[in-house]
Design a protein around this motif. Sequence first.
Motif, PDB file in Angstrom:
ATOM      1  N   SER A 344    -131.827 -18.970 -91.493  1.00 32.03           N
ATOM      2  CA  SER A 344    -130.665 -17.859 -91.503  1.00 32.03           C
ATOM      3  C   SER A 344    -130.142 -17.951 -89.950  1.00 32.03           C
ATOM      4  O   SER A 344    -128.720 -17.938 -89.939  1.00 32.03           O
ATOM      5  N   ASP A 345    -130.723 -18.103 -88.756  1.00 30.25           N
ATOM      6  CA  ASP A 345    -130.405 -18.038 -87.355  1.00 30.25           C
ATOM      7  C   ASP A 345    -129.603 -19.436 -87.297  1.00 30.25           C
ATOM      8  O   ASP A 345    -128.433 -19.429 -86.725  1.00 30.25           O
ATOM      9  N   ALA A 346    -129.956 -20.544 -87.804  1.00 27.53           N
ATOM     10  CA  ALA A 346    -129.143 -21.783 -88.047  1.00 27.53           C
ATOM     11  C   ALA A 346    -127.771 -21.660 -88.419  1.00 27.53           C
ATOM     12  O   ALA A 346    -126.760 -22.095 -87.805  1.00 27.53           O
ATOM     13  N   VAL A 347    -127.774 -21.068 -89.561  1.00 21.70           N
ATOM     14  CA  VAL A 347    -126.418 -20.906 -90.062  1.00 21.70           C
ATOM     15  C   VAL A 347    -125.656 -19.863 -89.208  1.00 21.70           C
ATOM     16  O   VAL A 347    -124.458 -20.254 -89.076  1.00 21.70           O
ATOM     17  N   SER A 348    -126.109 -19.142 -88.688  1.00 21.12           N
ATOM     18  CA  SER A 348    -125.237 -17.818 -87.965  1.00 21.12           C
ATOM     19  C   SER A 348    -124.969 -18.625 -86.713  1.00 21.12           C
ATOM     20  O   SER A 348    -123.563 -18.550 -86.203  1.00 21.12           O
ATOM     21  N   PHE A 349    -125.876 -19.610 -85.964  1.00 16.01           N
ATOM     22  CA  PHE A 349    -125.499 -20.290 -84.866  1.00 16.01           C
ATOM     23  C   PHE A 349    -124.294 -21.393 -84.990  1.00 16.01           C
ATOM     24  O   PHE A 349    -123.396 -21.637 -84.284  1.00 16.01           O
ATOM     25  N   ILE A 350    -124.331 -21.856 -86.228  1.00 14.90           N
ATOM     26  CA  ILE A 350    -123.372 -22.916 -86.671  1.00 14.90           C
ATOM     27  C   ILE A 350    -122.153 -22.330 -86.811  1.00 14.90           C
ATOM     28  O   ILE A 350    -120.867 -22.796 -86.161  1.00 14.90           O
ATOM     29  N   ALA A 351    -122.100 -21.264 -87.382  1.00 12.01           N
ATOM     30  CA  ALA A 351    -120.630 -20.379 -87.637  1.00 12.01           C
ATOM     31  C   ALA A 351    -120.253 -20.036 -86.218  1.00 12.01           C
ATOM     32  O   ALA A 351    -119.032 -20.240 -86.058  1.00 12.01           O
ATOM     33  N   ALA A 352    -120.997 -19.628 -85.523  1.00 11.39           N
ATOM     34  CA  ALA A 352    -120.688 -19.268 -83.937  1.00 11.39           C
ATOM     35  C   ALA A 352    -120.112 -20.306 -83.347  1.00 11.39           C
ATOM     36  O   ALA A 352    -118.867 -20.290 -82.679  1.00 11.39           O
ATOM     37  N   ALA A 353    -120.755 -21.407 -83.068  1.00 10.13           N
ATOM     38  CA  ALA A 353    -120.574 -22.636 -82.563  1.00 10.13           C
ATOM     39  C   ALA A 353    -118.995 -22.941 -83.236  1.00 10.13           C
ATOM     40  O   ALA A 353    -118.238 -23.488 -82.553  1.00 10.13           O
ATOM     41  N   THR A 354    -118.702 -23.041 -84.405  1.00 14.77           N
ATOM     42  CA  THR A 354    -117.674 -23.514 -84.822  1.00 14.77           C
ATOM     43  C   THR A 354    -116.366 -22.791 -84.462  1.00 14.77           C
ATOM     44  O   THR A 354    -115.435 -23.321 -84.212  1.00 14.77           O
ATOM     45  N   LEU A 355    -116.451 -21.551 -84.752  1.00 11.94           N
ATOM     46  CA  LEU A 355    -115.590 -20.488 -84.129  1.00 11.94           C
ATOM     47  C   LEU A 355    -115.176 -20.689 -82.845  1.00 11.94           C
ATOM     48  O   LEU A 355    -114.177 -20.923 -82.292  1.00 11.94           O
ATOM     49  N   PHE A 356    -116.055 -20.924 -82.021  1.00  9.86           N
ATOM     50  CA  PHE A 356    -115.930 -21.005 -80.458  1.00  9.86           C
ATOM     51  C   PHE A 356    -115.162 -22.448 -80.111  1.00  9.86           C
ATOM     52  O   PHE A 356    -114.178 -22.527 -79.119  1.00  9.86           O
ATOM     53  N   ILE A 357    -115.304 -23.453 -81.074  1.00  6.32           N
ATOM     54  CA  ILE A 357    -114.724 -24.802 -80.822  1.00  6.32           C
ATOM     55  C   ILE A 357    -113.293 -24.576 -81.271  1.00  6.32           C
ATOM     56  O   ILE A 357    -112.555 -25.298 -80.567  1.00  6.32           O
ATOM     57  N   THR A 359    -111.446 -22.232 -82.526  1.00  7.09           N
ATOM     58  CA  THR A 359    -110.265 -21.033 -82.074  1.00  7.09           C
ATOM     59  C   THR A 359    -110.214 -20.799 -80.747  1.00  7.09           C
ATOM     60  O   THR A 359    -110.830 -21.311 -79.614  1.00  7.09           O
ATOM     61  N   VAL A 360    -109.319 -19.918 -80.252  1.00  6.84           N
ATOM     62  CA  VAL A 360    -108.988 -19.512 -78.672  1.00  6.84           C
ATOM     63  C   VAL A 360    -108.960 -18.105 -78.816  1.00  6.84           C
ATOM     64  O   VAL A 360    -108.902 -17.199 -79.826  1.00  6.84           O
ATOM     65  N   GLY A 361    -108.940 -17.642 -77.286  1.00  8.65           N
ATOM     66  CA  GLY A 361    -108.669 -16.275 -77.069  1.00  8.65           C
ATOM     67  C   GLY A 361    -109.949 -15.411 -77.483  1.00  8.65           C
ATOM     68  O   GLY A 361    -111.029 -15.717 -77.572  1.00  8.65           O
ATOM     69  N   ASN A 362    -109.551 -14.045 -78.045  1.00  3.79           N
ATOM     70  CA  ASN A 362    -110.336 -13.024 -78.319  1.00  3.79           C
ATOM     71  C   ASN A 362    -111.338 -13.644 -79.545  1.00  3.79           C
ATOM     72  O   ASN A 362    -112.727 -13.231 -79.486  1.00  3.79           O
ATOM     73  N   VAL A 363    -111.151 -14.491 -80.353  1.00  4.12           N
ATOM     74  CA  VAL A 363    -112.193 -14.844 -81.376  1.00  4.12           C
ATOM     75  C   VAL A 363    -113.322 -15.849 -80.782  1.00  4.12           C
ATOM     76  O   VAL A 363    -114.377 -15.740 -80.938  1.00  4.12           O
ATOM     77  N   ARG A 364    -112.982 -16.559 -79.463  1.00  5.91           N
ATOM     78  CA  ARG A 364    -114.174 -17.185 -78.680  1.00  5.91           C
ATOM     79  C   ARG A 364    -114.909 -16.190 -78.171  1.00  5.91           C
ATOM     80  O   ARG A 364    -116.308 -16.500 -78.180  1.00  5.91           O
ATOM     81  N   GLY A 365    -114.446 -15.094 -77.724  1.00  4.88           N
ATOM     82  CA  GLY A 365    -115.517 -14.208 -77.082  1.00  4.88           C
ATOM     83  C   GLY A 365    -116.228 -13.621 -78.312  1.00  4.88           C
ATOM     84  O   GLY A 365    -117.486 -13.472 -77.873  1.00  4.88           O
TER      85      GLY A 365
END
Length: 465
Positions: A344-357, A359-365
């Motif tokens: 479960s945490d791996a899925v959450s972390f992969i989703a967060a890493a994908t968004l961070f890489i 996207t830009v701006g507030n979404v990265r925060g």
Amino acid sequence: ALIKASAKLEFRAVLVTSAGTATSSVDEPGSTDEVDSTPTPSPEQTPATEEPIAEPVDASDLNWITPEIQKEFDELDCSTAFREPGQIDDPTIPLVTCDRNGLSKFILGPVELDGANISDASNGTVQSSTGASTNTWAVNLDFDDVGTAAFSTVTKRLFPLELPRNQFAITLDGFVITAPTTQAVITNGSAQITGSFDRDSSKVLADQLKYGSLPIGFEVQSQENISATLGQDQLTSGLLAGLIGLILVVIYSAFQYRGLAIVTIGSLLVAAVLVYLLIAFLSWRQGYRLSMAGVAGLIVSIGVTVDSFIVYFERVRDEIREGRNLEVAVENAWRRSIRTILASDAVSFIAAATLFILTVGNVRGFAFTLGLTTIVDLIVVMLFTHPLLQLLARTKFFSSGHPWSGFDSKALKASGYVGRGQFRVAPSLPQGKALKVSKEAATRQTIAERKAQAAQEEADRTGGR
């Protein structure tokens, strides 16, 4: 202030220049400014609204300097803020401004050349007449066809003049970034700026000329006045929403898991402290600033963290339903639940890493705080939640299956789960038919179920003796 344009690069002729400090008017006694070439009437002789004696004939004509402009120039102190953010200057009138460092101030003529006419700018060393490279760094400029013609006209006019009128200033967003002297008439559209440059300073100026030559315009679609306290209000609202969510989680844990709410609350507090310390460290060392999107990521992480506890607690309850005591149930449940928690945490972390890489701006925060809290969740579950539950399993309150412990064995068995190898026979069923049905059910048992039933029967006989 409303920003409507940026990165505006312009070429203007220098009319007057001096040190970047405020001075008295040239007509007052004791004045030290040397502006003898500027025909400025005294304030007593000329009203503030009086026009120049003659109309300017070109951008280098000193008749551009009116009493108002001279007064503005004299009173200008480059060490103080004198321009509004996003200020747009009229290209058809003179400009009173300072250089980027605030060391010099200028009266500049109207715009004669736009930065968009620069086709390229680069830095390099000056070559001698024999083509050998020297150790002197310079900035090379290339103009397009329009810029070549305009720059040729400018240099023809400036070359015969004396300092400072043979200088042309290049301004970026209203500030002078360089004001070189015209040393030749340039007609081929290629110019070279020399001076006390090194590799780094020449590269900085070349980049300013190259990329500052791309003006960016903004068309105002809407305008809204926002109070200075809006950010504080939004942060307060976000933290309040997080507190409400946390209280609801605690209430649910107390209702569903009774005494186990202690584990939930303790784990959330430890996670909150760790997240706070990490964000404080990043703010101190990396200049990180928590945005509203980051606060939203922290609020979402509460659900991620609590989800891990629920998985673990339910696995412990499953083990108790199968007849195991609490200490054994905790260990068996940990081995079964840690795989689910990791996935479960791996899925959450992969989703967060994908968004961070991506996207830009507030979404990265948002993505950053979500990924950070996911890692913290794993640390807390492994190093705090599991050891704490092991300790609680050894206490009488929890191991005895107290109704308020969350591990009430009677309540868990009443949930309808029978267990492997157990058969229920209706009391009203005839004995012969019950025996036949039991034999049929026995033939359908798996090997594991048969072993479990045999172990249960052996335990019953041993207990009977």
